[in-house]
Design an enzyme around this catalytic site. Sequence first.
Site, PDB file in Angstrom:
ATOM      1  N   HIS A  12      -7.926  -8.329   9.242  1.00 61.55           N
ATOM      2  CA  HIS A  12      -7.766  -8.358  10.694  1.00 61.55           C
ATOM      3  C   HIS A  12      -8.648  -9.377  11.393  1.00 61.55           C
ATOM      4  O   HIS A  12      -8.511  -9.599  12.596  1.00 61.55           O
ATOM      5  CB  HIS A  12      -7.897  -6.941  11.262  1.00 61.55           C
ATOM      6  CG  HIS A  12      -6.754  -6.105  10.762  1.00 61.55           C
ATOM      7  ND1 HIS A  12      -5.444  -6.386  11.086  1.00 61.55           N
ATOM      8  CD2 HIS A  12      -6.701  -5.079   9.870  1.00 61.55           C
ATOM      9  CE1 HIS A  12      -4.648  -5.547  10.446  1.00 61.55           C
ATOM     10  NE2 HIS A  12      -5.386  -4.745   9.708  1.00 61.55           N
ATOM     11  N   ARG A  47       0.429 -10.905   2.570  1.00 62.45           N
ATOM     12  CA  ARG A  47       1.769 -10.358   2.801  1.00 62.45           C
ATOM     13  C   ARG A  47       2.840 -11.431   2.644  1.00 62.45           C
ATOM     14  O   ARG A  47       2.582 -12.614   2.846  1.00 62.45           O
ATOM     15  CB  ARG A  47       1.849  -9.783   4.221  1.00 62.45           C
ATOM     16  CG  ARG A  47       1.306  -8.378   4.317  1.00 62.45           C
ATOM     17  CD  ARG A  47       1.551  -7.835   5.724  1.00 62.45           C
ATOM     18  NE  ARG A  47       1.270  -6.420   5.767  1.00 62.45           N
ATOM     19  CZ  ARG A  47       2.189  -5.469   5.645  1.00 62.45           C
ATOM     20  NH1 ARG A  47       3.449  -5.759   5.488  1.00 62.45           N
ATOM     21  NH2 ARG A  47       1.839  -4.206   5.687  1.00 62.45           N
ATOM     22  N   HIS A 194      -7.071   3.307   3.631  1.00 63.72           N
ATOM     23  CA  HIS A 194      -6.122   3.234   4.747  1.00 63.72           C
ATOM     24  C   HIS A 194      -6.510   4.146   5.909  1.00 63.72           C
ATOM     25  O   HIS A 194      -6.593   5.353   5.754  1.00 63.72           O
ATOM     26  CB  HIS A 194      -4.674   3.531   4.362  1.00 63.72           C
ATOM     27  CG  HIS A 194      -3.731   2.941   5.368  1.00 63.72           C
ATOM     28  ND1 HIS A 194      -3.263   1.652   5.306  1.00 63.72           N
ATOM     29  CD2 HIS A 194      -3.264   3.436   6.541  1.00 63.72           C
ATOM     30  CE1 HIS A 194      -2.528   1.399   6.356  1.00 63.72           C
ATOM     31  NE2 HIS A 194      -2.521   2.459   7.136  1.00 63.72           N
TER      32      HIS A 194
HETATM   33  N1  PXP Z   1      -6.244  -0.123   0.986  1.00 66.44           N
HETATM   34  C1  PXP Z   1      -4.993  -0.623   0.901  1.00 66.44           C
HETATM   35  C2  PXP Z   1      -4.311  -0.582  -0.415  1.00 66.44           C
HETATM   36  C3  PXP Z   1      -4.370  -1.193   2.025  1.00 66.44           C
HETATM   37  O1  PXP Z   1      -3.124  -1.684   1.916  1.00 66.44           O
HETATM   38  C4  PXP Z   1      -5.085  -1.259   3.235  1.00 66.44           C
HETATM   39  C5  PXP Z   1      -4.494  -1.905   4.426  1.00 66.44           C
HETATM   40  O2  PXP Z   1      -3.342  -1.316   4.765  1.00 66.44           O
HETATM   41  C6  PXP Z   1      -6.386  -0.740   3.276  1.00 66.44           C
HETATM   42  C7  PXP Z   1      -6.939  -0.169   2.136  1.00 66.44           C
HETATM   43  C8  PXP Z   1      -7.224  -0.792   4.503  1.00 66.44           C
HETATM   44  O3  PXP Z   1      -6.665  -0.033   5.517  1.00 66.44           O
HETATM   45  P1  PXP Z   1      -7.298  -0.098   6.966  1.00 66.44           P
HETATM   46  O4  PXP Z   1      -7.162  -1.520   7.437  1.00 66.44           O
HETATM   47  O5  PXP Z   1      -6.457   0.853   7.744  1.00 66.44           O
HETATM   48  O6  PXP Z   1      -8.729   0.318   6.851  1.00 66.44           O
END
Ligand code: PXP
Length: 240
Positions: A12, A47, A194
């Site tokens: 991000h 991606r 996530h």
């Molecule tokens: N782990 C995986 C496999 C992901 O695809 C993501 C991003 O979607 C994350 C961790 C990190 O998630 P977040 O940005 O919501 O902390």
Amino acid sequence: MKKIRLGVNIDHVATVRNARGENYPSPLKAAVLAEKHGAHSITIHLREDRRHINDADLILISSKLKIPLNLEIAATQEMLKIALKHKPNFVCIVPEKRNEITTEGGLNLNHKVNFIKKIINKLKKNKSRVSLFIEPSKKDIRKAKYLNADCIEIHTGKFCNLINENKDFNKELNRIKKAVIFGNKIGLEVHAGHGLTYKSAKILSKVKGITEFNIGHFLIGESIFEGLSDVIKKFKKILN
Ligand code: PXP
């Protein structure tokens, strides 16, 4: 006791950069800073539509980083080729839908199973540790083992949403706990990721057997207020 590792996802930083089509803020700068302030690994998700990290970021980051790079990829021929070329220390195979805002759930292990198995074997031969991003389901964990993955990363999105919405999260927490026990029992390293925030990471850090947390969106967002180094320190303290 072994320390729980923190993987810092810097996708991000690239989202902010791309929103204006500029060359700042720099994901490489974020990766190097996260490394300096104690991240155990850096996670990036290349991606198909390159909506955040792009190929140039991957080249730069993988050439400069001293800590392991965890490359998240969809199970496609294009991504396999890229991962084989760049040899990231860790690869996490994730589901990808073009129109989703973020990864909505774990991999569907009833789909493209032979291809996923082939990807895993090729990546492992290429010396990448391979993880599968899955739901906390016994059936999927068993399949991940059958497919010869080294690790599983449990999708914690549902659990985190329940916490954010102040709803009862105990059923989902128990599902995760059972998944961790089962994963460990059949010889898989278990990770989580996530949607994690300070609050959800703190609760999950108490679940024995999760060795790595991959955290991005909240961590990068909080860095606006607290600075990347302080947020990383705070997460490391929470996890351990
Ligand atoms: N782990 C995986 C496999 C992901 O695809 C993501 C991003 O979607 C994350 C961790 C990190 O998630 P977040 O940005 O919501 O902390």
